[in-house]
Design an enzyme around this catalytic site. Structure first.
Site, PDB file in Angstrom:
ATOM      1  N   LYS B  51      -1.868   3.110  -2.578  1.00 18.16           N
ATOM      2  CA  LYS B  51      -1.348   3.982  -2.341  1.00 18.16           C
ATOM      3  C   LYS B  51      -2.263   5.839  -2.355  1.00 18.16           C
ATOM      4  O   LYS B  51      -1.442   6.109  -1.563  1.00 18.16           O
ATOM      5  CB  LYS B  51      -0.643   4.584  -4.056  1.00 18.16           C
ATOM      6  CG  LYS B  51       0.088   4.256  -4.805  1.00 18.16           C
ATOM      7  CD  LYS B  51       1.463   4.625  -4.791  1.00 18.16           C
ATOM      8  CE  LYS B  51       2.614   3.388  -5.504  1.00 18.16           C
ATOM      9  NZ  LYS B  51       3.456   3.581  -5.080  1.00 18.16           N
ATOM     10  N   SER B 302      -1.649  -4.611  -4.879  1.00 18.26           N
ATOM     11  CA  SER B 302      -1.625  -3.654  -4.892  1.00 18.26           C
ATOM     12  C   SER B 302      -2.892  -2.069  -5.717  1.00 18.26           C
ATOM     13  O   SER B 302      -3.281  -1.113  -5.803  1.00 18.26           O
ATOM     14  CB  SER B 302      -0.495  -3.287  -5.281  1.00 18.26           C
ATOM     15  OG  SER B 302      -0.270  -4.276  -6.445  1.00 18.26           O
TER      16      SER B 302
END
Lengths: 322, 322
Positions: B51, B302
């Site tokens: 992110k 992720s």
């Protein structure tokens, strides 16, 4: 005694079979210590620890007769898996004598994953030695000692060589010390690469035999052997002590809480599964006992094998069927 | 719509601020699947998740007026930390609206470590939106949506670009899907790099809205939002759905047990701390729903932010004072 060239030769010998492990860094840690810190991550090595380097270096130099009979060792863990995989890779038999209190994950990996024959024995060093000696008598196995072995020391030293070749010169280099194989290999590698690198050992204060040995000028043992760093409970041998006396600056001892704190930091902030023994060097660095600000520091993370059953059982209880 | 060149431009823009994360492999896993698998390890990214790429890409393109007022977002976790650190790096204010059930480690990291202002709200999507809208009305903050934002999608896509530039062409590429920012960025990156790469999304069967959306041809939502993969509980938006429809082969859904199993494998065998959402793509690969033998497969891990309090409390109880 092992030389730098022996370590370089070992590096050639094991290349392509071992994994060249990554060097990891943390901006947050560097800011906190005021230094540049490079982790050589042997937790990412095959079998999850640096031990595979020495085991494969040793096995690959056996004579045809020795290969035919097989190898044996006694080990509380990582060396067991290392020798098992090294033997399997070389296509020879391995017998591992393990104390009964070994973490289950290590017993299983040694037997099921790497296909060695595991012989469990009582939880004393004497029992290990005796059981091993009996099996050697009976079957003619070659003993591959976890650290009292030049080829093991050479193999262990290749981790530091790789680190130095990748990041260049360092001011300090930290490695944990149990039997002294990794620390002596690391010290010889550092000396050979650049004589000014200061090499420090690190060990739990609860089993500070290496520190007391350096002070006393002779090998000392521990009254109790009880630390969360279960890979560092053994004593030095003459072979490793001789190298460490000459080439290691000092041994830094750390409290159990410091080991756990360093381990937590590596897990939470660097996302690496590191076993307690593998976190002892970071604990030493963070303890502030050696002034490190402004320097380039290497840390050998020795391994990442730890029993996660409890943690995953906890998580298992939280999930719903889907 | 975002183009491949936009992603390449983002890569240039964020280089040197983001970390180029390592690509990890496992001989054991490759043997098990009969394929070559490359993990792009964004759990090692700054703030512990991909992110940060999108957040910094977005913040670094704000106008001077927008910078002066600051940014705001609502996020259940990783995007919050990402925007907080991106804003701090750029020297601007960040306000994060977080639901009360966010893992403590994420709240603390957002506020204490990265210095953002955290506003807690009720545990509904409506409450998040309302709280955020009120703060924007009052202070003129710029909203940085977690995925409904081209700059976020471009940033997310840079992870796949890095992977492909390092390992070369792939046959398959898997990424988890929640709101679809990572999956759409990944798909556009793969298409641009080599049109024949098949990109798959992966999501928990308990929150299979993306899979049902592709089937239905319109955005579907979930009846319940309850999965161990707490980063994947959100729905697609028109922006990400449009990209995913055109560029993603299919969405593979997996059971909670499969997610936990994949996560355990990554921890135990690869020594990486991966959060449940980050393990969903390996779970998809291991589920056997897509024939992968003989192929080159990329998997985007992720993130690795997970609350370890319970585990370390357990260990703390085991150590002795030293």
């Amino acid at each position: 005694m092992v030389t730098y060239n022996d370590i370089l030769a070992a590096q050639q010998r094991i290349a392509g079979v071992i994994d060249k492990t990554p060097v990891m860094t943390s901006r947050t840690l560097n800011a906190r210590v005021g230094a540049e810190i490079f982790f050589k991550c042997e937790n990412f090595q095959r079998i999850g620890a640096f031990k595979f380097r020495g085991a494969f270096n040793t096995v690959s130099q056996l004579s045809p007769e020795e290969r035919a009979r097989g190898v044996i060792t006694h080990s509380s863990g990582n060396h067991a898996q290392a020798l098992a995989l090294a033997a399997r890779t070389a296509g020879i038999k391995a017998v591992i004598v393990m104390p009964k209190w070994s973490p289950l994950v290590k017993v299983n990996a040694t037997r099921d994953t790497y296909g060695a024959e595991v012989v469990l024995c009582e939880n004393t060093i004497e029992a290990r030695h005796q059981t091993t000696a009996q099996l050697i008598d009976r079957h003619g196995y070659t003993l591959v000692h976890p650290y009292d072995n030049d080829n093991i020391i050479c193999g262990a030293g290749t981790a530091a060589v790789e680190l130095l070749q990748e990041v260049g010169d360092l001011d300090f280099l930290f490695a944990p010390v149990g039997g002294g194989g990794l620390l002596s290999g690391t010290a010889l590698a550092a000396r050979g690469f650049s004589p000014h690198i200061k090499v420090y050992g690190s060990e739990p204060r609860l089993v500070d035999d290496a520190s007391r040995s350096l002070e006393a000028g002779q090998i000392m043992t521990n009254q109790q052997i009880d630390s969360i760093a279960d890979g560092l409970l053994t004593n030095l041998c003459e072979r490793t002590f001789a190298i460490i006396r000459l080439n290691v600056e000092d041994i830094v001892t750390v409290a159990e809480e410091q080991i756990l704190g360093a381990m937590r930091w590596l897990w939470e902030r660097m996302k690496m599964v590191v076993e307690p023994s593998g976190a002892v060097s970071l604990a030493a660095v963070l303890s502030g006992q050696v002034p490190l600000a402004g320097h380039r520091i290497g840390i050998i993370i020795s391994g990442g094998n730890i029993d996660l059953d409890g943690f995953f059982t906890l998580l298992q209880g939280k999930i719903k069927k889907s």
